[in-house]
Design a protein around this motif. Structure first.
Motif: not given
Length: 296
Positions: A33-42, A45-49
């Motif tokens: 729930d929580d983490v999958s939502r965070v990963l879907a946000l824009s 590139a460094p923050v996403r990694r």
């Protein structure tokens, strides 16, 4: 991001203190729930990694506690998910650490060739760039895998190299950064035991217990069980009973399939000796604990 890092430490500490049977569903729900939502946000590139790496760490821990809870097939699926996340994050060290965990699981399932391949793959993944703690961690697992494959000389070399690397490590504490001395001692004992060097393995298990943090109740209990089995196999019944009793001190408080398996081995190993004076009270104590804990 900070919350996810706190979760990594919280989950790792809880698993060591209470076993994989506690909190597994909550972590799975948090990731879904929580983490999958965070990963879907824009995000940049460094923050996403960084987010992907933190998610990979949590998924890795979910795999470990799921395996400890007695669901090895589901744990393998989580391990593969963790590999995918670590790969997407470009985090070779975390990818290698997950391969190492999969190698340890394969050994427990008697898949020795696969375990050796995974341990080798972990070292090839990091190359020569990994820190000393990580290299000690990976080398110690390859040593155990090689001992199961009859490669004693290579296994001993890996143990020596792991000792050297561990002595040079200066990594910060954390489940994916540091390698406790007790963990290396445990791997050394496992490899020596497999090589038939019983006396050396007993010393290594004793070293492990001396270095083990009291907070790591699950690992401490499992080490007591392994040492007791080894002593009993060598005919040292009274000494084995001391360590079995210490294992039983922890057993009712930890929900872990690995603990349950150790308990079953205890009963089986003690059965031929159950008429001996020192064993009678231990046998009765184990009989009292068996029902309520294993069925919980």
């Amino acid at each position: 991001m900070e919350i996810m890092q706190e979760m990594v430490h919280l989950v790792a500490d809880r698993a060591e203190h209470r076993g994989g049977g506690h909190g597994r569903s909550a972590l799975a729900a948090y990731l879904a729930d929580d983490v999958s939502r965070v990963l879907a946000l824009s995000a940049s590139a460094p923050v996403r990694r960084d987010l992907l790496a933190a998610c990979a760490e949590l998924t890795h821990l979910l795999a470990q506690i799921t395996d400890d809870a007695g669901y090895p097939g589901l744990a393998q699926r989580y391990f593969h998910t963790a590999l995918g996340l670590a790969g997407e994050a470009g985090h070779r060290t975390l990818y290698a650490i997950t391969l190492r965990a999969m190698s340890a699981q394969a050994l427990r399932m008697h898949q020795y060739k696969y375990a050796a391949e995974l341990a080798e793959g972990a070292l090839q993944t990091v190359g020569t760039d990994a820190g000393h703690a990580v290299m000690a961690f990976l080398l110690s697992q390859r040593a155990v895998a090689r001992s199961h494959g009859g490669e004693q000389r290579l296994a001993l070399k890996d143990l020596t190299d792991a000792e050297t690397r561990h002595g040079q490590a200066t990594s910060p504490s954390g489940p994916f950064t540091a390698y406790p001395r007790a963990g290396l001692d445990y791997q050394r004992a496992q490899a020596l035991m497999r090589m038939g060097r019983r006396a050396d393995a007993v010393v290594a298990f004793q070293d492990c217990l001396r270095h083990r943090s009291p907070a790591h109740r699950r690992s401490q209990a499992l080490t007591q069980a392994r040492l007791a089995e080894l002593l009993l196999d060598g005919g040292h019944v009274e000494q084995a009973c001391v360590h079995w009793n210490l294992f039983l001190d922890h057993y009712p408080h930890i929900r872990s399939n690995h603990m349950d398996e150790a308990f079953i081995r205890l009963r089986s190993a003690l059965r031929p000796h159950r008429r001996q004076r020192r064993v009678v009270s231990l046998w009765d104590r184990a009989a009292e604990l068996r029902g309520p804990h294993i069925t919980s």
